[in-house]
Write a protein that holds these residues in place. Structure first.
Motif, PDB file in Angstrom:
ATOM      1  N   TRP A 139       0.861  -1.188   0.000  1.00  0.00           N
ATOM      2  CA  TRP A 139       0.000   0.000   0.000  1.00  0.00           C
ATOM      3  C   TRP A 139       0.896   1.236   0.000  1.00  0.00           C
ATOM      4  CZ3 TRP A 139      -3.604  -1.314   4.799  1.00  0.00           C
ATOM      5  CH2 TRP A 139      -4.397  -2.439   4.493  1.00  0.00           C
ATOM      6  N   VAL A 140       0.434   2.288  -0.674  1.00  0.00           N
ATOM      7  CA  VAL A 140       1.165   3.567  -0.652  1.00  0.00           C
ATOM      8  C   VAL A 140       0.171   4.689  -0.356  1.00  0.00           C
ATOM      9  CG1 VAL A 140       2.861   2.714  -2.332  1.00  0.00           C
ATOM     10  CG2 VAL A 140       0.892   4.031  -3.142  1.00  0.00           C
ATOM     11  N   THR A 141       0.678   5.783   0.171  1.00  0.00           N
ATOM     12  CA  THR A 141      -0.191   6.937   0.370  1.00  0.00           C
ATOM     13  C   THR A 141      -0.532   7.544  -0.995  1.00  0.00           C
ATOM     14  OG1 THR A 141       1.837   8.158   0.889  1.00  0.00           O
ATOM     15  CG2 THR A 141       0.434   7.492   2.737  1.00  0.00           C
ATOM     16  N   PRO A 142      -1.693   8.246  -1.090  1.00  0.00           N
ATOM     17  CA  PRO A 142      -2.175   8.712  -2.402  1.00  0.00           C
ATOM     18  C   PRO A 142      -1.194   9.613  -3.145  1.00  0.00           C
ATOM     19  CG  PRO A 142      -3.935   8.847  -0.773  1.00  0.00           C
ATOM     20  CD  PRO A 142      -2.694   8.485  -0.017  1.00  0.00           C
ATOM     21  N   ASP A 143      -0.353  10.358  -2.405  1.00  0.00           N
ATOM     22  CA  ASP A 143       0.613  11.234  -3.076  1.00  0.00           C
ATOM     23  C   ASP A 143       1.649  10.441  -3.865  1.00  0.00           C
ATOM     24  OD1 ASP A 143       1.363  10.469  -0.339  1.00  0.00           O
ATOM     25  OD2 ASP A 143       3.241  11.493  -0.799  1.00  0.00           O
ATOM     26  N   LEU A 144       1.783   9.144  -3.568  1.00  0.00           N
ATOM     27  CA  LEU A 144       2.761   8.315  -4.285  1.00  0.00           C
ATOM     28  C   LEU A 144       2.134   7.536  -5.443  1.00  0.00           C
ATOM     29  CD1 LEU A 144       4.920   6.858  -1.337  1.00  0.00           C
ATOM     30  CD2 LEU A 144       5.457   8.785  -2.849  1.00  0.00           C
ATOM     31  N   ARG A 145       0.843   7.672  -5.617  1.00  0.00           N
ATOM     32  CA  ARG A 145       0.173   6.907  -6.681  1.00  0.00           C
ATOM     33  C   ARG A 145       0.828   7.185  -8.039  1.00  0.00           C
ATOM     34  NH1 ARG A 145      -5.689   5.849  -6.659  1.00  0.00           N
ATOM     35  NH2 ARG A 145      -5.830   7.664  -5.304  1.00  0.00           N
ATOM     36  N   GLY A 146       1.099   8.430  -8.284  1.00  0.00           N
ATOM     37  CA  GLY A 146       1.698   8.797  -9.566  1.00  0.00           C
ATOM     38  C   GLY A 146       3.122   8.309  -9.739  1.00  0.00           C
ATOM     39  N   ALA A 147       3.752   7.920  -8.636  1.00  0.00           N
ATOM     40  CA  ALA A 147       5.134   7.424  -8.698  1.00  0.00           C
ATOM     41  C   ALA A 147       5.198   5.917  -8.947  1.00  0.00           C
ATOM     42  CB  ALA A 147       5.877   7.765  -7.400  1.00  0.00           C
ATOM     43  N   LEU A 148       4.053   5.244  -8.883  1.00  0.00           N
ATOM     44  CA  LEU A 148       4.037   3.784  -9.077  1.00  0.00           C
ATOM     45  C   LEU A 148       4.437   3.455 -10.509  1.00  0.00           C
ATOM     46  CD1 LEU A 148       0.759   2.920  -7.136  1.00  0.00           C
ATOM     47  CD2 LEU A 148       3.097   2.241  -6.493  1.00  0.00           C
ATOM     48  N   LYS A 149       5.527   2.716 -10.659  1.00  0.00           N
ATOM     49  CA  LYS A 149       6.094   2.506 -11.986  1.00  0.00           C
ATOM     50  C   LYS A 149       5.878   1.090 -12.487  1.00  0.00           C
ATOM     51  CE  LYS A 149      10.354   3.527 -14.502  1.00  0.00           C
ATOM     52  NZ  LYS A 149      11.807   3.658 -14.319  1.00  0.00           N
ATOM     53  N   GLU A 150       6.197   0.091 -11.668  1.00  0.00           N
ATOM     54  CA  GLU A 150       5.944  -1.286 -12.076  1.00  0.00           C
ATOM     55  C   GLU A 150       5.853  -2.189 -10.867  1.00  0.00           C
ATOM     56  OE1 GLU A 150       9.462  -2.303 -14.500  1.00  0.00           O
ATOM     57  OE2 GLU A 150      10.051  -3.569 -12.810  1.00  0.00           O
ATOM     58  N   HIS A 151       5.302  -3.381 -11.105  1.00  0.00           N
ATOM     59  CA  HIS A 151       5.185  -4.351 -10.013  1.00  0.00           C
ATOM     60  C   HIS A 151       5.605  -5.723 -10.515  1.00  0.00           C
ATOM     61  CE1 HIS A 151       1.784  -6.076 -12.055  1.00  0.00           C
ATOM     62  NE2 HIS A 151       1.684  -6.991 -11.114  1.00  0.00           N
ATOM     63  N   THR A 152       6.052  -6.552  -9.592  1.00  0.00           N
ATOM     64  CA  THR A 152       6.376  -7.946  -9.911  1.00  0.00           C
ATOM     65  C   THR A 152       5.834  -8.840  -8.806  1.00  0.00           C
ATOM     66  OG1 THR A 152       8.477  -7.194 -10.859  1.00  0.00           O
ATOM     67  CG2 THR A 152       8.230  -9.575 -10.489  1.00  0.00           C
ATOM     68  N   VAL A 153       5.084  -9.860  -9.188  1.00  0.00           N
ATOM     69  CA  VAL A 153       4.753 -10.950  -8.270  1.00  0.00           C
ATOM     70  C   VAL A 153       5.587 -12.132  -8.760  1.00  0.00           C
ATOM     71  CG1 VAL A 153       2.955 -12.476  -7.368  1.00  0.00           C
ATOM     72  CG2 VAL A 153       2.437 -10.063  -7.851  1.00  0.00           C
ATOM     73  N   LEU A 154       6.583 -12.526  -8.000  1.00  0.00           N
ATOM     74  CA  LEU A 154       7.565 -13.514  -8.458  1.00  0.00           C
ATOM     75  C   LEU A 154       7.003 -14.936  -8.286  1.00  0.00           C
ATOM     76  CD1 LEU A 154      10.427 -13.339  -9.688  1.00  0.00           C
ATOM     77  CD2 LEU A 154      11.327 -13.834  -7.413  1.00  0.00           C
ATOM     78  N   VAL A 155       6.021 -15.246  -9.151  1.00  0.00           N
ATOM     79  CA  VAL A 155       5.291 -16.513  -9.031  1.00  0.00           C
ATOM     80  C   VAL A 155       6.241 -17.715  -9.114  1.00  0.00           C
ATOM     81  CG1 VAL A 155       3.532 -17.959 -10.140  1.00  0.00           C
ATOM     82  CG2 VAL A 155       3.157 -15.500  -9.908  1.00  0.00           C
ATOM     83  N   GLU A 156       7.280 -17.608  -9.933  1.00  0.00           N
ATOM     84  CA  GLU A 156       8.206 -18.736 -10.102  1.00  0.00           C
ATOM     85  C   GLU A 156       8.878 -19.135  -8.786  1.00  0.00           C
ATOM     86  OE1 GLU A 156      10.263 -15.786 -12.546  1.00  0.00           O
ATOM     87  OE2 GLU A 156      12.140 -16.755 -11.974  1.00  0.00           O
ATOM     88  N   ALA A 157       8.897 -18.213  -7.808  1.00  0.00           N
ATOM     89  CA  ALA A 157       9.526 -18.527  -6.520  1.00  0.00           C
ATOM     90  C   ALA A 157       8.777 -19.615  -5.759  1.00  0.00           C
ATOM     91  CB  ALA A 157       9.616 -17.270  -5.656  1.00  0.00           C
ATOM     92  N   ARG A 158       7.510 -19.851  -6.157  1.00  0.00           N
ATOM     93  CA  ARG A 158       6.756 -20.925  -5.480  1.00  0.00           C
ATOM     94  C   ARG A 158       7.347 -22.296  -5.824  1.00  0.00           C
ATOM     95  NH1 ARG A 158       4.991 -24.114  -2.989  1.00  0.00           N
ATOM     96  NH2 ARG A 158       3.016 -24.362  -1.855  1.00  0.00           N
ATOM     97  N   ASP A 159       8.146 -22.354  -6.911  1.00  0.00           N
ATOM     98  CA  ASP A 159       8.804 -23.608  -7.314  1.00  0.00           C
ATOM     99  C   ASP A 159      10.251 -23.690  -6.854  1.00  0.00           C
ATOM    100  OD1 ASP A 159       6.877 -25.172  -8.552  1.00  0.00           O
ATOM    101  OD2 ASP A 159       7.063 -24.113 -10.456  1.00  0.00           O
ATOM    102  N   TRP A 160      10.737 -22.687  -6.144  1.00  0.00           N
ATOM    103  CA  TRP A 160      12.102 -22.764  -5.639  1.00  0.00           C
ATOM    104  C   TRP A 160      12.259 -23.973  -4.724  1.00  0.00           C
ATOM    105  CZ3 TRP A 160      12.912 -16.933  -4.008  1.00  0.00           C
ATOM    106  CH2 TRP A 160      13.214 -16.178  -5.146  1.00  0.00           C
ATOM    107  N   GLU A 161      13.412 -24.585  -4.749  1.00  0.00           N
ATOM    108  CA  GLU A 161      13.702 -25.750  -3.904  1.00  0.00           C
ATOM    109  C   GLU A 161      13.492 -25.386  -2.438  1.00  0.00           C
ATOM    110  OE1 GLU A 161      15.120 -28.630  -5.321  1.00  0.00           O
ATOM    111  OE2 GLU A 161      15.271 -29.731  -3.419  1.00  0.00           O
ATOM    112  N   ARG A 162      12.587 -26.115  -1.792  1.00  0.00           N
ATOM    113  CA  ARG A 162      12.238 -25.841  -0.392  1.00  0.00           C
ATOM    114  C   ARG A 162      11.864 -24.370  -0.189  1.00  0.00           C
ATOM    115  NH1 ARG A 162      15.249 -28.486   4.474  1.00  0.00           N
ATOM    116  NH2 ARG A 162      13.108 -28.594   5.196  1.00  0.00           N
ATOM    117  N   GLY A 163      10.959 -23.897  -1.019  1.00  0.00           N
ATOM    118  CA  GLY A 163      10.563 -22.494  -0.966  1.00  0.00           C
ATOM    119  C   GLY A 163       9.522 -22.208   0.105  1.00  0.00           C
ATOM    120  N   SER A 164       9.178 -20.940   0.237  1.00  0.00           N
ATOM    121  CA  SER A 164       8.095 -20.510   1.114  1.00  0.00           C
ATOM    122  C   SER A 164       6.762 -20.780   0.427  1.00  0.00           C
ATOM    123  CB  SER A 164       8.247 -19.019   1.403  1.00  0.00           C
ATOM    124  OG  SER A 164       7.098 -18.514   2.059  1.00  0.00           O
TER     125      SER A 164
END
Length: 266
Positions: free
Chosen positions: A229-254
């Motif tokens: 979450w970010v405060t509304p003044d930072l909304r315009g600064a949001l540039k990109e996001h990553t959900v690292l789905v492949e990490a669910r397959d990491w050896e003994r991952g979280s």
DNA sequence: ATGGTTGAGCGTCAA
């Protein structure tokens, strides 16, 4: 400024995977939950060797534990109360040096809440509801914040498409109406949902898949429990996001995958 | 409705 959050489910067990996170996401700041390491056993040298010399942590034996790892100087913020009076290492906060001025950063690990969504028979569920009500009231009382970011494992999937089946999960802890309404009130006390800024509400978005599904990718019974979450003044600064789905397959991952958001500050 | 898996730490609890 790239900020990552990950429920690592034991920092000492997954130190190597933290290195994979750092090299794949290149975050300036990493917020961890469920470190499960007491402060006197925190693996500081390993974290510094990864390129994160500015570190604050709050841990206890066995459960919980949060930490903020940063490439930029941090100043610990000790302004929040002891949520629910439990002294249980579910929140840590700092001012982080950033272009254009410091950012107020909060790292939360909200109680999971047990199995039964009824506070009369399950005190853990009551604790969860009380926790999110206290945090909401505390942020609301602070008035309009600016340049603040709140991340963590909030253990609630608030929207219909934050779970694989809205209908089948309405009575499952993490997606019950009292939890989702409580989380939205907290969000609306001064923040914008950064991941839903990037991904429309009608698209499925998950950050957690149970260990109890043999083939998590085929079943795909995920939930979005991790948030930025970010405060509304930072909304315009949001540039990109990553959900690292492949990490669910990491050896003994979280069972949680890392989430990263980039802010264009300055 | 039930059971399924993982981590901390060594019985059992928490998730």
């Amino acid at each position: 400024m790239r900020i990552a959050t990950w429920n690592i489910n034991s920092l000492r067990l997954r130190m190597g995977l933290l290195g994979d996170l750092a090299s794949q996401l290149n975050p300036d700041v990493i917020c961890l939950q469920e470190t499960k390491v007491p402060d006197d056993l925190f693996p500081m040298a390993d974290v510094v060797a990864l390129g994160y010399p500015h570190v604050i942590h709050r841990g206890m034996k066995g459960y919980n534990g949060v930490a903020i790892l940063s490439r930029h100087p941090l100043q610990r913020l000790d302004i929040a109360p002891d949520w629910c009076g439990k002294g249980d290492c579910r929140h840590i906060a700092a001012m982080v040096e950033a272009p254009g001025g410091p950012i107020e950063l909060h790292d939360f690990y909200v109680p999971a809440g047990g199995d039964e969504p009824d506070r009369a028979v399950n005190p853990k569920f009551g604790h969860k509801l009380d926790f999110i009500a206290e945090t909401r009231n505390w942020f609301a009382a602070r008035g309009t914040l600016s340049r603040a970011v709140l991340v963590g494992d909030l253990n609630i999937a608030p929207l219909e498409h934050d779970v694989w089946s809205h209908k089948q999960l309405l009575k499952i802890v993490s997606h019950t109406p009292s939890e989702t309404a409580g989380l939205m009130e907290w969000l609306n006390a001064g923040f914008v949902d950064a991941l839903r800024h990037f991904v429309p509400d009608d698209q499925k978005l998950y950050t957690w898949w149970s260990y109890r599904n043999k083939d998590w990718r085929v079943a795909n019974r995920g939930r979005r429990l991790d948030h930025v979450w970010v405060t509304p003044d930072l909304r315009g600064a949001l540039k990109e996001h990553t959900v690292l789905v492949e990490a669910r397959d990491w050896e003994r991952g979280s069972d949680h995958v890392p989430v990263c958001v980039e802010l264009a500050l300055g």
